[in-house]
Enzyme design. Structure first.
Site, PDB file in Angstrom:
ATOM      1  N   SER A  54      -4.253   7.286  -3.799  1.00  0.00           N
ATOM      2  CA  SER A  54      -4.463   8.682  -3.971  1.00  0.00           C
ATOM      3  C   SER A  54      -4.432   9.080  -5.578  1.00  0.00           C
ATOM      4  CB  SER A  54      -3.086   9.648  -3.549  1.00  0.00           C
ATOM      5  OG  SER A  54      -1.962   9.141  -4.011  1.00  0.00           O
ATOM      6  N   CYS A  70      24.146 -11.201  -5.658  1.00  0.00           N
ATOM      7  CA  CYS A  70      23.384 -12.057  -6.526  1.00  0.00           C
ATOM      8  C   CYS A  70      23.926 -13.461  -6.413  1.00  0.00           C
ATOM      9  CB  CYS A  70      23.496 -11.674  -8.111  1.00  0.00           C
ATOM     10  SG  CYS A  70      22.975 -12.911  -9.150  1.00  0.00           S
ATOM     11  N   ASN A 106     -12.278   5.672  -0.478  1.00  0.00           N
ATOM     12  CA  ASN A 106     -11.177   6.211   0.090  1.00  0.00           C
ATOM     13  C   ASN A 106     -11.742   6.956   1.222  1.00  0.00           C
ATOM     14  OD1 ASN A 106      -8.742   8.239   0.230  1.00  0.00           O
ATOM     15  ND2 ASN A 106      -8.001   7.237  -1.697  1.00  0.00           N
ATOM     16  N   ASN A 138       0.596  -2.259  -4.429  1.00  0.00           N
ATOM     17  CA  ASN A 138       1.397  -2.386  -3.320  1.00  0.00           C
ATOM     18  C   ASN A 138       2.226  -3.557  -3.216  1.00  0.00           C
ATOM     19  OD1 ASN A 138      -0.575  -0.743  -2.120  1.00  0.00           O
ATOM     20  ND2 ASN A 138      -1.954  -2.156  -0.976  1.00  0.00           N
ATOM     21  N   GLY A 191      -8.285   2.809  -1.744  1.00  0.00           N
ATOM     22  CA  GLY A 191      -7.304   3.560  -1.120  1.00  0.00           C
ATOM     23  C   GLY A 191      -5.819   3.968  -1.753  1.00  0.00           C
ATOM     24  N   TYR A 223      14.944  -0.848   2.968  1.00  0.00           N
ATOM     25  CA  TYR A 223      13.883  -1.775   2.586  1.00  0.00           C
ATOM     26  C   TYR A 223      13.961  -3.167   3.523  1.00  0.00           C
ATOM     27  CZ  TYR A 223      12.440   0.038  -1.873  1.00  0.00           C
ATOM     28  OH  TYR A 223      11.875   1.034  -2.519  1.00  0.00           O
ATOM     29  N   ARG A 245      11.758  -2.031   6.196  1.00  0.00           N
ATOM     30  CA  ARG A 245      10.196  -1.841   5.848  1.00  0.00           C
ATOM     31  C   ARG A 245       9.850  -3.415   5.979  1.00  0.00           C
ATOM     32  NH1 ARG A 245       9.581   1.361   0.486  1.00  0.00           N
ATOM     33  NH2 ARG A 245       7.228   0.619   0.602  1.00  0.00           N
ATOM     34  N   HIS A 300       3.760  -2.875  -9.064  1.00  0.00           N
ATOM     35  CA  HIS A 300       4.922  -2.227  -8.606  1.00  0.00           C
ATOM     36  C   HIS A 300       6.171  -3.226  -7.862  1.00  0.00           C
ATOM     37  CE1 HIS A 300       2.776   2.061  -8.390  1.00  0.00           C
ATOM     38  NE2 HIS A 300       3.098   1.619  -9.703  1.00  0.00           N
TER      39      HIS A 300
HETATM   40  C1  BJW Z   1      -7.291   4.975   2.746  1.00  0.00           C
HETATM   41  C2  BJW Z   1      -7.380   4.407   3.901  1.00  0.00           C
HETATM   42  C3  BJW Z   1      -8.101   3.671   4.451  1.00  0.00           C
HETATM   43  C4  BJW Z   1      -5.522   5.839   3.591  1.00  0.00           C
HETATM   44  N1  BJW Z   1      -9.100   3.385   3.521  1.00  0.00           N
HETATM   45  N2  BJW Z   1      -8.405   4.649   2.029  1.00  0.00           N
HETATM   46  C5  BJW Z   1       2.076  10.465 -16.520  1.00  0.00           C
HETATM   47  C6  BJW Z   1       1.863  11.801 -15.897  1.00  0.00           C
HETATM   48  C7  BJW Z   1       2.649  12.407 -15.083  1.00  0.00           C
HETATM   49  C8  BJW Z   1       3.847  11.530 -14.569  1.00  0.00           C
HETATM   50  C9  BJW Z   1       3.997  10.451 -14.845  1.00  0.00           C
HETATM   51  C10 BJW Z   1       3.128   9.902 -16.001  1.00  0.00           C
HETATM   52  N3  BJW Z   1       3.673   8.343 -16.453  1.00  0.00           N
HETATM   53  C11 BJW Z   1       4.756   8.315 -15.573  1.00  0.00           C
HETATM   54  C12 BJW Z   1       4.995   9.481 -14.800  1.00  0.00           C
HETATM   55  C13 BJW Z   1       5.889   9.499 -13.739  1.00  0.00           C
HETATM   56  C14 BJW Z   1       5.909   8.878 -12.337  1.00  0.00           C
HETATM   57  C15 BJW Z   1       4.669   9.591 -11.745  1.00  0.00           C
HETATM   58  O1  BJW Z   1       3.461   8.925 -11.867  1.00  0.00           O
HETATM   59  N4  BJW Z   1       4.817  10.576 -11.121  1.00  0.00           N
HETATM   60  C16 BJW Z   1       3.874  11.362 -10.483  1.00  0.00           C
HETATM   61  C17 BJW Z   1       3.737  11.390  -8.827  1.00  0.00           C
HETATM   62  C18 BJW Z   1       3.305  12.689 -11.083  1.00  0.00           C
HETATM   63  N5  BJW Z   1       5.587   7.416 -12.520  1.00  0.00           N
HETATM   64  C19 BJW Z   1       6.679   6.403 -12.627  1.00  0.00           C
HETATM   65  O2  BJW Z   1       7.871   7.032 -12.504  1.00  0.00           O
HETATM   66  C20 BJW Z   1       6.099   5.290 -12.796  1.00  0.00           C
HETATM   67  N6  BJW Z   1       6.866   4.825 -14.113  1.00  0.00           N
HETATM   68  C21 BJW Z   1       6.742   4.923 -15.346  1.00  0.00           C
HETATM   69  O3  BJW Z   1       5.584   5.473 -15.701  1.00  0.00           O
HETATM   70  O4  BJW Z   1       7.571   4.777 -16.335  1.00  0.00           O
HETATM   71  C22 BJW Z   1       7.543   5.268 -17.546  1.00  0.00           C
HETATM   72  C23 BJW Z   1       7.889   7.020 -17.293  1.00  0.00           C
HETATM   73  C24 BJW Z   1       8.953   7.285 -16.382  1.00  0.00           C
HETATM   74  C25 BJW Z   1       9.019   8.875 -16.405  1.00  0.00           C
HETATM   75  C26 BJW Z   1       8.427   9.703 -16.817  1.00  0.00           C
HETATM   76  C27 BJW Z   1       7.303   9.309 -17.872  1.00  0.00           C
HETATM   77  C28 BJW Z   1       7.042   7.766 -18.077  1.00  0.00           C
HETATM   78  C29 BJW Z   1       6.518   4.320 -12.065  1.00  0.00           C
HETATM   79  C30 BJW Z   1       6.036   4.570 -10.452  1.00  0.00           C
HETATM   80  C31 BJW Z   1       6.442   3.747  -9.482  1.00  0.00           C
HETATM   81  C32 BJW Z   1       5.814   3.942  -8.066  1.00  0.00           C
HETATM   82  N7  BJW Z   1       6.727   3.454  -7.062  1.00  0.00           N
HETATM   83  C33 BJW Z   1       6.300   3.559  -5.620  1.00  0.00           C
HETATM   84  C34 BJW Z   1       7.293   2.877  -5.045  1.00  0.00           C
HETATM   85  C35 BJW Z   1       7.238   1.333  -4.729  1.00  0.00           C
HETATM   86  C36 BJW Z   1       8.454   0.807  -4.201  1.00  0.00           C
HETATM   87  C37 BJW Z   1       8.260   0.897  -2.487  1.00  0.00           C
HETATM   88  O5  BJW Z   1       7.325   0.968  -1.907  1.00  0.00           O
HETATM   89  O6  BJW Z   1       9.341   1.314  -2.176  1.00  0.00           O
HETATM   90  O7  BJW Z   1       4.878   2.884  -5.319  1.00  0.00           O
HETATM   91  S1  BJW Z   1       5.952   5.205  -5.195  1.00  0.00           S
HETATM   92  C38 BJW Z   1       4.412   5.001  -4.289  1.00  0.00           C
HETATM   93  O8  BJW Z   1       3.410   5.549  -5.000  1.00  0.00           O
HETATM   94  C39 BJW Z   1       4.438   3.326  -4.527  1.00  0.00           C
HETATM   95  C40 BJW Z   1       2.998   3.111  -4.309  1.00  0.00           C
HETATM   96  O9  BJW Z   1       2.513   2.056  -4.865  1.00  0.00           O
HETATM   97  C41 BJW Z   1       2.431   4.534  -5.236  1.00  0.00           C
HETATM   98  C42 BJW Z   1       1.148   4.788  -5.051  1.00  0.00           C
HETATM   99  O10 BJW Z   1       0.748   5.531  -3.775  1.00  0.00           O
HETATM  100  P1  BJW Z   1      -0.767   5.126  -3.261  1.00  0.00           P
HETATM  101  O11 BJW Z   1      -0.731   3.440  -3.183  1.00  0.00           O
HETATM  102  O12 BJW Z   1      -1.797   5.521  -4.253  1.00  0.00           O
HETATM  103  O13 BJW Z   1      -0.492   5.628  -1.743  1.00  0.00           O
HETATM  104  P2  BJW Z   1      -0.616   7.113  -1.295  1.00  0.00           P
HETATM  105  O14 BJW Z   1       0.103   7.144  -0.142  1.00  0.00           O
HETATM  106  O15 BJW Z   1      -0.366   8.056  -2.310  1.00  0.00           O
HETATM  107  O16 BJW Z   1      -2.406   7.223  -1.162  1.00  0.00           O
HETATM  108  C43 BJW Z   1      -3.076   6.453   0.010  1.00  0.00           C
HETATM  109  C44 BJW Z   1      -4.596   6.589  -0.272  1.00  0.00           C
HETATM  110  O17 BJW Z   1      -5.149   5.982   0.649  1.00  0.00           O
HETATM  111  C45 BJW Z   1      -4.870   8.061   0.126  1.00  0.00           C
HETATM  112  O18 BJW Z   1      -5.517   8.621  -0.783  1.00  0.00           O
HETATM  113  C46 BJW Z   1      -5.576   7.974   1.439  1.00  0.00           C
HETATM  114  O19 BJW Z   1      -6.512   8.900   1.701  1.00  0.00           O
HETATM  115  C47 BJW Z   1      -6.134   6.577   1.433  1.00  0.00           C
HETATM  116  N8  BJW Z   1      -6.416   5.736   2.625  1.00  0.00           N
HETATM  117  N9  BJW Z   1      -6.177   5.059   4.644  1.00  0.00           N
HETATM  118  C48 BJW Z   1      -9.491   3.776   2.561  1.00  0.00           C
HETATM  119  N10 BJW Z   1      -8.241   3.035   5.746  1.00  0.00           N
END
Ligand code: BJW
Length: 256
Positions: free
Chosen positions: A198, A156, A222, A108, A196, A69, A72, A125
């Site tokens: 996924s 802490c 996107n 973000n 932006g 971290y 980053r 997040h």
């Molecule tokens: C451009 C571009 C340009 C590039 N112009 N576009 C319901 C159904 C199924 C699963 C679950 C559900 N509810 C919960 C879950 C479990 C899980 C989940 O969703 N899993 C899925 C992967 C299936 N969710 C969780 O665990 C969440 N907690 C929760 O819901 O608690 C209750 C629960 C738990 C367990 C089970 C059930 C319920 C918490 C999610 C926390 C996400 N944390 C992270 C890390 C943050 C800290 C860190 O950075 O270190 O957050 S993971 C990571 O993904 C980060 C992001 O915010 C997040 C989303 O990613 P994002 O922003 O979409 O990025 P990318 O890389 O995926 O996409 C980038 C996009 O940009 C692409 O499409 C490119 O094409 C585009 N792009 N350049 C325009 N110039």
């Protein structure tokens, strides 16, 4: 020409909106130099996420996770908002100035929306510049703006236990107040710009459907199609740092 007409049609919808919301993901910060998570150049293509971005991974090796971290944080420190962030901040000022409301809901953790001048920002997040006590001795956050940190994991300042990054890891629940606020905003939005992301990570990925079910329009920006594309009212494919300034400056011509 056809593309120009489409952009003007979308600009008219955005320009007339009274309660627009922008929902952003890693793609909007990509043009500032911060890697996205998924995809071929994604941050996580080589790393075992379960070791780094889960509570289990942190508990197994807090030193390693803090080191990651901090690395980053040092990368993010060198970045600045790009035209996509600035266009959103400028649009917020315009909408608020004519009596409407505009909030950016972001996944973000980089803080670049605020740095660009956005005032109403919901960080789903967390924020990488803050940390909190692992044992939750207090709900107060500790601001850690400097990098590198003198020691990993940092202690802490109140109880001496260890601090953890103030981010939401996989499997962790989002702050219930943050969820409540984002559901309310999504439900009240007349337009949601989904930029932006996924659209794979929940509950964030569910917010555009809340807007749609409540009668609002969903406009996706996107580089490529996503899981949301088929449900969105419009999808614009390209760089958010180019599309947003163009779209939102056109939208201003339709503002009432
Ligand atoms: C451009 C571009 C340009 C590039 N112009 N576009 C319901 C159904 C199924 C699963 C679950 C559900 N509810 C919960 C879950 C479990 C899980 C989940 O969703 N899993 C899925 C992967 C299936 N969710 C969780 O665990 C969440 N907690 C929760 O819901 O608690 C209750 C629960 C738990 C367990 C089970 C059930 C319920 C918490 C999610 C926390 C996400 N944390 C992270 C890390 C943050 C800290 C860190 O950075 O270190 O957050 S993971 C990571 O993904 C980060 C992001 O915010 C997040 C989303 O990613 P994002 O922003 O979409 O990025 P990318 O890389 O995926 O996409 C980038 C996009 O940009 C692409 O499409 C490119 O094409 C585009 N792009 N350049 C325009 N110039």
């Amino acid at each position: 020409m056809a593309e120009d007409n489409l952009l003007n049609e979308i600009a008219a919808i955005v320009g007339r909106a009274r309660r627009p919301v922008a929902m952003t993901g890693a793609g909007i910060s990509a043009e500032s130099g911060i890697p996205t998570f998924r995809g071929k150049d994604g941050f996580w293509k080589d790393e075992d996420v379960t070791r780094l971005a889960t509570l289990e991974g942190f508990l197994a090796d807090p030193h390693k996770v803090w080191e990651w971290y901090d690395w980053r944080r040092s990368q993010i420190r060198q970045t600045r908002p790009n035209p996509g962030h600035f266009a959103i901040a400028e649009h917020e000022r315009l909408v608020v100035g004519r009596g409407g409301s505009f909030t950016t809901i972001t996944q973000n953790i980089d803080g670049l929306h605020a740095m660009a001048g956005s005032h109403s920002v919901v960080e789903l997040h967390g924020n990488i510049w803050y940390s909190r006590c692992l044992k939750a001795c207090t709900t107060e956050l500790t601001h850690l703006p400097s990098t590198p940190l003198p020691e990993y994991p940092p202690p802490c300042p109140r109880c001496g236990d260890i601090l953890r990054p103030h981010v939401v890891w996989f499997g962790e629940s989002l702050d219930p107040l943050v969820i409540e606020e984002s559901l309310r905003l999504a439900g009240e939005a007349d337009v949601m710009l989904v930029v932006g992301t996924s659209s794979q990570v929940y509950p964030a990925a569910g917010l555009p459907y809340v807007t749609k079910r409540a009668g609002g329009m969903v406009i996706e920006i996107n580089l490529e199609p996503t899981e949301l594309t088929y449900s969105a009212d419009f999808s614009l494919h390209g760089r958010s740092g180019e599309i947003l300034p163009d779209l939102l400056s056109r939208a201003r011509e339709f503002a009432e």
